[in-house]
Design a protein around this motif. Sequence first.
Motif, short mmCIF file in Angstrom:
data_model
loop_
_atom_site.label_atom_id
_atom_site.label_comp_id
_atom_site.label_asym_id
_atom_site.label_seq_id
_atom_site.Cartn_x
_atom_site.Cartn_y
_atom_site.Cartn_z
N MET A 16 7.43 -40.73 -14.38
CA MET A 16 8.21 -41.11 -15.56
C MET A 16 7.30 -41.50 -16.72
N VAL A 17 6.33 -42.36 -16.44
CA VAL A 17 5.45 -42.86 -17.50
C VAL A 17 4.59 -41.73 -18.05
N ALA A 18 3.91 -41.01 -17.14
CA ALA A 18 3.02 -39.94 -17.58
C ALA A 18 3.81 -38.83 -18.27
N GLY A 19 4.97 -38.47 -17.70
CA GLY A 19 5.77 -37.40 -18.31
C GLY A 19 6.27 -37.77 -19.69
N THR A 20 6.71 -39.02 -19.86
CA THR A 20 7.19 -39.46 -21.18
C THR A 20 6.08 -39.42 -22.22
#
Length: 363
Positions: free
Chosen positions: A76-80
């Motif tokens: 979630m963090v890296a993708g965002t």
Amino acid sequence: MTEQRQTATGHVYATMRIVLVCATAVLLFGLSLRPLLEEDYRHPALAVCAFAVLAGVTGAGSWWALRRRPLPVALMVAGTLLVLAAATAATVAVSPERRFQAPEWSFGLAGWYVLLLLLDRVRVLVTVLAAHTAMSAGLFLIAGTPDRAALGAAGAATFSAVSVQLAVVVITGVLCGRSREAAEAAEERDRLLTRMLAAHQWRERQRHLFAAQLGTVLPLLAALADEVTDPRDEDTRRQCALTATQLRRLFAQNDDVPDPLVHEVTACVDVAERRGVDVSFAVSGAAVELPLHIRQELTGPLVTALSAARRRARVSVLRTEEEVRIAVIADARAVAATTSTGPVEVEYGRYGQFQRLETRWRK
């Protein structure tokens, strides 16, 4: 939130993520690839890199979404961060006068990726969408003062993209709420079925107990009616006293009282006092919740001792956090000892003309 409601909510999120994976794939390869190949960009390499990054996020998201698995926090963090970086790069690659138009395919598309990644974290999702919109608007305004037509086109593009994406958030929330309501209704139905089953089992158990008790009473009554046994005989009177005490305890077990154990012991004492036995009864300690079979094993020797008592008896109930004891001393002949079974221990003792019995249950 119970496990059943969590499962229902997770099912909604898993289904919506599958839909969003399909939507992002169609928007990326079906609608965004053509402008990337046909339009002229100031920095074509940035646009291609942005497209490649979003394609990678699509692949990573689909790996988890199609298996109906929750997305890891790291993804979630890296993708965002990657989506925001790719959207910024794609916007910078477009000429300022072509912003919020067909060449800037990344503006609306980035919001769908944010939905895919942060669907179950609504506050973070709305914050990221607002930040992305503000960033795009800032880059649009910094490039120069737009005219009314450009402002109108930008506003229309922003409203159409953001409103649809927020509608997806609202629809998902409504579906989650309905799923939780359905799960709560299912839980309530299961609780009702469980209570009905427990009541049926209790009724069957009581029926068997009454049937077993009457199985011992009826032969005694028949023998008395047929004058087979003499009611003046001491053994017959003791058998009648035992049966009466057992029946009184059985009736007391059906009463809804705060302290069932003391209520059952009191019922046994009452039968003995009606026979003229002077009973001293003492209770110590707070009430302890005990299953029915434990109470039956604790009061079983008490029933036998009180029914055999002649003139005097002393009953005491002691309860602590660790154990429960019932002791009885009665001027009775020797009572047949029974071996301790299960969690209840039974002790017997003889002191002159007095018989002592004690039952003990430990946690």
